[in-house]
Design a protein around this motif. Structure first.
Motif, short mmCIF file in Angstrom:
data_model
loop_
_atom_site.label_atom_id
_atom_site.label_comp_id
_atom_site.label_asym_id
_atom_site.label_seq_id
_atom_site.Cartn_x
_atom_site.Cartn_y
_atom_site.Cartn_z
N CYS A 122 0.85 -1.18 0.00
CA CYS A 122 0.00 0.00 0.00
C CYS A 122 0.89 1.24 0.00
N SER A 123 0.30 2.38 -0.26
CA SER A 123 1.10 3.60 -0.42
C SER A 123 1.94 3.87 0.83
N LEU B 203 8.12 2.52 3.75
CA LEU B 203 8.74 1.75 4.83
C LEU B 203 9.51 0.57 4.27
N ARG B 204 8.96 -0.02 3.24
CA ARG B 204 9.58 -1.18 2.62
C ARG B 204 10.93 -0.77 1.98
N ALA B 205 10.94 0.35 1.33
CA ALA B 205 12.17 0.84 0.69
C ALA B 205 13.24 1.04 1.75
N ARG B 206 12.85 1.59 2.88
CA ARG B 206 13.78 1.84 3.98
C ARG B 206 14.34 0.50 4.51
N GLU B 207 13.46 -0.48 4.64
CA GLU B 207 13.88 -1.80 5.13
C GLU B 207 14.93 -2.42 4.21
N LEU B 208 14.72 -2.25 2.91
CA LEU B 208 15.64 -2.86 1.95
C LEU B 208 17.02 -2.22 2.05
N VAL B 209 17.07 -0.92 2.28
CA VAL B 209 18.34 -0.22 2.44
C VAL B 209 19.06 -0.75 3.67
N GLU B 210 18.32 -0.92 4.74
CA GLU B 210 18.92 -1.42 5.97
C GLU B 210 19.50 -2.81 5.80
#
Lengths: 163, 163
Positions: free
Chosen positions: B137-138, B143-150
């Motif tokens: 969802c929007s 949040l998902r993008a941030r998780e992937l960076v981490e």
DNA sequence: GTTAGTGCAAACCTTTTGCAGCTCT
DNA sequence: AGAGCTGCAAAAGGTTTGCACTAAC
């Protein structure tokens, strides 16, 4: 042989291509039909009798998570198991006859439209879609109507026709 | 109280409206959300502690077969159980966020079009349709993008931001 | 040589079934 | 009164997990 696509995709990610996985991959995208885990296991066992059912489930999970196969329910025709197909083709809907079990695939613009509208309307990032339609195929509609008449009239109608 | 619709429909067919069924019917179309068998059971037990899980399953099966409720998978978010909703509303698709589990409903003409095209193209008699769309969802996209960076940078990035 | 992957057994979760007793109509 | 429904216990179906051994890279 399986299309290079899936195997390459796995290799790139550092996933090992074991003998068991090769067998399963070849079956999944070799056969034109939608197989469930058990059918896949039975077919794989013919090629490697030692291959375990658990390996089938683990491989399917791997492929599912990697976005390489899609999981279908086919309206639970035949049970609560899942069916699998490679994600090679364009997005499509599955049409399942609830009487004979035949599965048709529908490609068409309503599906693209739906996708676009959901993306724009909700700002949603789509990863998977599944459209399943259950009912009676043109052949079974006739047979179904006949069955209903027989039920309504008891067993008489079929006997009556003989006299 | 549940809409008269379902209860009447059952009565007409000679189905008995037992205490247990009334409780379950009220829960199914009273709550706005999509419940699974277990949640339904837990809620029903509050009203009647003797009510058995088996009765929940039997009632759901009855309603499903009578075309009064639809069964959803919601992309198996949260497990392999099924979710249920009354068939009051227009046909709609379910949009499931695979990160937070939020479910949105989409009503719109692509679904009508799809239905009509399948009917005319295959001469198919549609009884049930199910369209499920999974993704982010929007809110969760960010949040998902941030998780992937981490994940990519290990735990460093989150600590780095503190310094 | 490492580390991921496999086989085996056992557990798990969701749903169904058999049967005796209860309850709607 | 009697068929239909419920609760209980037990089983079934589909899938996952823990662990020691094996094989791909």
């Amino acid at each position: 042989m399986a299309q290079a696509g899936i195997k390459d995709s796995l290799r790139e990610r550092g996933v090992r291509l074991t003998r068991q996985r090769k067998i399963l991959l070849d079956l999944i995208d070799g056969s034109g039909v939608h197989l469930d885990a058990e059918q896949l296991y039975q077919l794989a066992k013919e090629k490697d009798p030692k291959l375990n059912r658990v390996t089938v489930y683990r491989t399917l999970k791997l492929l599912k998570q990697g976005g390489l196969v899609d999981e279908l329910d086919l309206m639970h025709y035949g049970g609560d198991q899942h069916y699998y197909e490679t994600r090679l083709k364009q997005e499509h809907a599955h049409i399942i006859c609830l009487r004979c079990g035949k599965v048709e695939e529908f490609f068409g613009e309503p599906l693209h439209r739906l996708r676009k509208q959901v993306e724009s309307h909700f700002g949603f990032q789509i990863l998977i879609t599944r459209t399943e339609i259950g009912g009676y195929c043109s052949h079974c509609q006739v047979l179904r109507a006949r069955e209903l008449v027989e039920v309504r009239d008891g067993d008489h109608s079929s006997r009556a026709r003989k006299s």
